[in-house]
Design an enzyme around this catalytic site. Structure first.
Site: not given
Ligand code: ATP
Ligand code: MG
Length: 332
Positions: A112, A195, A198
């Protein structure tokens, strides 16, 4: 019943397919035979730059999406992290048994801050995994359903629990990550080497659950596929197609091998068109349900407040025990 805890950040207007297939879908399934605690982790969301007004809106949107996905607030405890003060209180304690070296090895922080540089990051982003450990341990959770990217944080949580238990006497249950291999990592549609995220995926690379269904269909059709034209699951050489097959299989319950057979000799076009239909079928009712929950903010806030109260019935005794073990003088 075993306990399960997980959280999701209100860092965007919508969850994406990675969040849903990697985590939230498991949350829904696990509530049947677990005592479940699910939270919107707003304390985590303030570790990066954000807008307070947007945070409030996104926190409610997150809760509405969890309800729309099938989290039942009667069976599961659904709440907002900041409404349960013991998370932050235990995080401080955990930070005092975490080594600088082990905290520095957390790859999420490195990822990050890869762009802006660590000097411009907040201390909160650095200690994020310690707060996450507190989230889990304060509930004495047995299982933590997350995506693959969170495995390292659950490992840290286990280390901290064991360390605390060893030093101060058995206090915490040592939790396990619950990761469903097939959907543990959903990739960005435009960059299948990273991956879906968000905060870092491009608009075209992410399928949001609350996008206009038509927009989602278009994103699937323009997803990066690889050279060649065979629809086969080959993560190394065809990561784009493999990712789409994963999503297709997860949403329909059909085996990947079955999908490969069905599209043999038909090229990517048909395959993407059908997957776009599958996605539209999924997101259309999901979006409607979410918007319905969002229509009644008072009711939504009441569900969350009731959840926080139930959560505190678990977190207060845990923290009291921890404070006692640490040698703090009992308070009023
Ligand atoms: P950010 O980019 O703000 O970290 P994020 O997309 O990683 O957002 P989080 O809220 O951090 O979302 O994660 C919520 C859940 O979703 C966690 O259990 C994380 O492991 C899962 N997750 C996030 N992105 C993925 C992905 N691409 N594939 C599978 N699981 C995911
Ligand atoms: Mg995340």
């Amino acid at each position: 019943r075993p306990r399960v805890l997980s959280g999701i950040q209100p860092t965007a207007d919508s969850f994406h397919f990675g969040n849903y297939l990697g985590a939230v879908r498991q949350w829904v399934a696990l509530q049947d035979d677990h005592e479940a605690f699910y939270c919107v982790v707003d304390l985590h969301a303030i570790t990066v730059e954000y807008d307070p007004k947007a945070l409030r809106e996104r926190t409610r949107r997150s809760a509405a999406q969890l309800l729309a996905a099938g989290i039942d607030p009667e069976r599961s405890t659904l709440f907002v992290q900041s409404q349960v003060p013991e998370h932050a209180q235990l995080a401080w304690v955990m930070s005092c048994i975490t080594g600088m070296g082990e905290a520095s090895r957390m790859t999420q922080f490195k990822d990050k801050t890869a762009k802006g540089g660590a000097d411009r990051a907040t201390v909160g982003l650095f200690t994020y995994p310690i707060l996450q450990a507190a989230d889990i341990l304060v509930y004495q959770a047995d299982r933590v359903p997350v995506g693959e990217d969170q495995r390292q944080h659950v490992e840290l949580t286990r280390d901290l629990a064991q360390r605390f238990n060893h030093r101060f006497g058995k206090t915490f249950r040592v939790p396990e990550a619950y990761i469903v291999k097939e959907t543990a990592k959903i990739f960005d549609l435009q960059d299948p080497s990273s991956k879906m995220s968000k905060s870092s995926s491009s608009a075209a690379g992410i399928i949001d659950l609350l996008d206009e269904p038509k927009a989602s269909a278009k994103k699937i059709r323009s997803a990066v596929t690889d050279s060649g034209r065979d629809v086969v699951f080959d993560e190394e050489n065809k990561p784009g197609v493999a990712n789409l097959l994963t999503i297709y299989s997860a949403l329909t319950g059909r085996k990947i091998s079955e999908l490969e057979d069905e599209y043999a000799g038909r090229g990517y076009g048909d395959f993407k068109k059908d997957l776009a239909d599958v996605v539209v079928e999924f997101v259309t009712p999901f979006r409607e349900k979410t918007l319905t929950y969002l229509d009644d903010k008072a009711q939504l806030d009441a569900i969350l407040a009731a959840g926080a109260e139930r959560a505190r019935a678990v977190t207060e005794p845990t923290l009291a025990k921890v404070y006692d073990r640490l040698g703090f003088v009992p308070g009023p």
